[in-house]
Motif scaffolding. Structure first.
Motif, PDB file in Angstrom:
ATOM      1  N   UNK A  90      26.527  45.318  38.866  1.00 28.85           N
ATOM      2  CA  UNK A  90      26.495  43.897  39.127  1.00 28.85           C
ATOM      3  C   UNK A  90      27.782  43.441  39.811  1.00 28.85           C
ATOM      4  N   UNK A  91      28.925  43.986  39.386  1.00 30.24           N
ATOM      5  CA  UNK A  91      30.191  43.621  40.019  1.00 30.24           C
ATOM      6  C   UNK A  91      30.236  44.133  41.455  1.00 30.24           C
ATOM      7  N   UNK A  92      29.616  45.274  41.701  1.00 33.04           N
ATOM      8  CA  UNK A  92      29.566  45.821  43.052  1.00 33.04           C
ATOM      9  C   UNK A  92      28.764  44.939  43.993  1.00 33.04           C
ATOM     10  N   UNK A  93      27.670  44.366  43.492  1.00 30.31           N
ATOM     11  CA  UNK A  93      26.864  43.457  44.316  1.00 30.31           C
ATOM     12  C   UNK A  93      27.637  42.187  44.645  1.00 30.31           C
ATOM     13  N   UNK A  94      28.349  41.667  43.660  1.00 28.11           N
ATOM     14  CA  UNK A  94      29.132  40.451  43.895  1.00 28.11           C
ATOM     15  C   UNK A  94      30.239  40.720  44.910  1.00 28.11           C
ATOM     16  N   UNK A  95      30.878  41.870  44.801  1.00 36.37           N
ATOM     17  CA  UNK A  95      31.933  42.223  45.747  1.00 36.37           C
ATOM     18  C   UNK A  95      31.368  42.386  47.152  1.00 36.37           C
ATOM     19  N   UNK A  96      30.206  43.018  47.263  1.00 36.30           N
ATOM     20  CA  UNK A  96      29.577  43.193  48.564  1.00 36.30           C
ATOM     21  C   UNK A  96      29.159  41.848  49.157  1.00 36.30           C
ATOM     22  N   UNK A  97      28.605  40.973  48.314  1.00 34.83           N
ATOM     23  CA  UNK A  97      28.206  39.648  48.788  1.00 34.83           C
ATOM     24  C   UNK A  97      29.420  38.840  49.236  1.00 34.83           C
ATOM     25  N   UNK A  98      30.521  38.932  48.495  1.00 33.40           N
ATOM     26  CA  UNK A  98      31.731  38.208  48.885  1.00 33.40           C
ATOM     27  C   UNK A  98      32.295  38.757  50.190  1.00 33.40           C
ATOM     28  N   UNK A  99      32.291  40.066  50.357  1.00 34.65           N
ATOM     29  CA  UNK A  99      32.783  40.651  51.610  1.00 34.65           C
ATOM     30  C   UNK A  99      31.922  40.234  52.795  1.00 34.65           C
ATOM     31  N   UNK A 100      30.622  40.171  52.600  1.00 32.37           N
ATOM     32  CA  UNK A 100      29.725  39.732  53.668  1.00 32.37           C
ATOM     33  C   UNK A 100      29.987  38.264  54.007  1.00 32.37           C
ATOM     34  N   UNK A 101      30.162  37.429  52.969  1.00 28.82           N
ATOM     35  CA  UNK A 101      30.448  36.008  53.186  1.00 28.82           C
ATOM     36  C   UNK A 101      31.790  35.840  53.896  1.00 28.82           C
ATOM     37  N   UNK A 102      32.788  36.611  53.483  1.00 25.43           N
ATOM     38  CA  UNK A 102      34.128  36.522  54.063  1.00 25.43           C
ATOM     39  C   UNK A 102      34.157  36.981  55.509  1.00 25.43           C
ATOM     40  N   UNK A 103      33.318  37.939  55.863  1.00 25.63           N
ATOM     41  CA  UNK A 103      33.335  38.454  57.236  1.00 25.63           C
ATOM     42  C   UNK A 103      32.704  37.488  58.227  1.00 25.63           C
ATOM     43  N   UNK A 104      31.965  36.500  57.745  1.00 27.43           N
ATOM     44  CA  UNK A 104      31.310  35.539  58.625  1.00 27.43           C
ATOM     45  C   UNK A 104      32.147  34.308  58.913  1.00 27.43           C
ATOM     46  N   UNK A 105      33.387  34.284  58.518  1.00 26.87           N
ATOM     47  CA  UNK A 105      34.224  33.094  58.683  1.00 26.87           C
ATOM     48  C   UNK A 105      35.694  33.487  58.779  1.00 26.87           C
ATOM     49  N   UNK A 106      36.550  32.601  59.293  1.00 23.73           N
ATOM     50  CA  UNK A 106      37.988  32.902  59.362  1.00 23.73           C
ATOM     51  C   UNK A 106      38.634  32.714  57.996  1.00 23.73           C
ATOM     52  N   UNK A 107      38.404  33.662  57.115  1.00 28.24           N
ATOM     53  CA  UNK A 107      38.776  33.529  55.712  1.00 28.24           C
ATOM     54  C   UNK A 107      40.278  33.360  55.521  1.00 28.24           C
ATOM     55  N   UNK A 108      41.064  34.261  56.089  1.00 26.09           N
ATOM     56  CA  UNK A 108      42.511  34.219  55.854  1.00 26.09           C
ATOM     57  C   UNK A 108      43.145  32.994  56.478  1.00 26.09           C
ATOM     58  N   UNK A 109      42.652  32.549  57.623  1.00 26.10           N
ATOM     59  CA  UNK A 109      43.187  31.343  58.242  1.00 26.10           C
ATOM     60  C   UNK A 109      42.943  30.114  57.390  1.00 26.10           C
ATOM     61  N   UNK A 110      41.716  29.954  56.905  1.00 23.87           N
ATOM     62  CA  UNK A 110      41.394  28.817  56.051  1.00 23.87           C
ATOM     63  C   UNK A 110      42.141  28.863  54.731  1.00 23.87           C
ATOM     64  N   UNK A 111      42.277  30.061  54.177  1.00 27.82           N
ATOM     65  CA  UNK A 111      42.986  30.200  52.905  1.00 27.82           C
ATOM     66  C   UNK A 111      44.469  29.860  53.053  1.00 27.82           C
ATOM     67  N   UNK A 112      45.109  30.345  54.107  1.00 31.63           N
ATOM     68  CA  UNK A 112      46.522  30.046  54.314  1.00 31.63           C
ATOM     69  C   UNK A 112      46.754  28.566  54.584  1.00 31.63           C
ATOM     70  N   UNK A 113      45.859  27.938  55.342  1.00 30.66           N
ATOM     71  CA  UNK A 113      45.995  26.507  55.612  1.00 30.66           C
ATOM     72  C   UNK A 113      45.828  25.696  54.330  1.00 30.66           C
ATOM     73  N   UNK A 114      44.865  26.058  53.510  1.00 32.45           N
ATOM     74  CA  UNK A 114      44.669  25.355  52.234  1.00 32.45           C
ATOM     75  C   UNK A 114      45.847  25.583  51.293  1.00 32.45           C
TER      76      UNK A 114
END
Length: 139
Positions: A1-25
């Motif tokens: 179950x943790x593996x699925x959540x990690x995979x889903x988060x990685x897929x979600x993160x790859x579709x957006x500028x994650x580090x840019x938004x996180x650093x700005x916030x």
């Protein structure tokens, strides 16, 4: 179950500028936290009005919008860099430079992000086959 959540988060993160938004916030949140510092710590009082709290709050919102709505990343990143630079005057020298630099770096990362770009191979991975081919040619 943790593996699925990690995979889903990685897929979600790859579709957006994650580090840019996180650093700005994070930059906006850090500047907001330095607004609450005692007067002995504060180096530059600034306008101490609405702008001192408004600019880092909008930076925080822009960082979250970059994460949640990547289609609007260009507008939010340009607004984020302008707000980050504006905090130099309004909010303790941009949160003692830490928040200003986090916001500027995050805005630049979000602005430069391309949604449909193929992952790049590392420089070392590209050089290994060529050097191996050249070594075999020399022998």
């Amino acid at each position: 179950m943790a593996g699925r959540a990690r995979t889903a988060f990685r897929r979600w993160r790859s579709d957006r500028p994650f580090w840019g938004g996180l650093l700005l916030a994070l930059g906006g949140a850090e500047i907001l936290l330095t607004e609450k510092a005692s007067l002995k710590v504060v180096m530059h009082i600034g306008m101490q009005g609405l702008a001192g709290y408004l600019l880092p709050s909008v930076m925080l919102v822009c960082g979250l919008l970059i994460l949640l709505s990547p289609a609007q990343r260009l507008f939010c990143s340009v607004l984020g860099i302008l707000l980050s630079l504006g905090t130099w005057l309004t909010s303790n020298l941009g949160g003692f430079l830490v928040g200003l630099l986090l916001g500027a770096a995050g805005s630049c990362l979000a602005f430069g992000w391309l949604p449909d770009q193929e992952p790049r191979r590392g420089v070392l991975r590209r050089r290994r086959p060529r050097s191996a081919a050249m070594d075999s040619a020399r022998s």
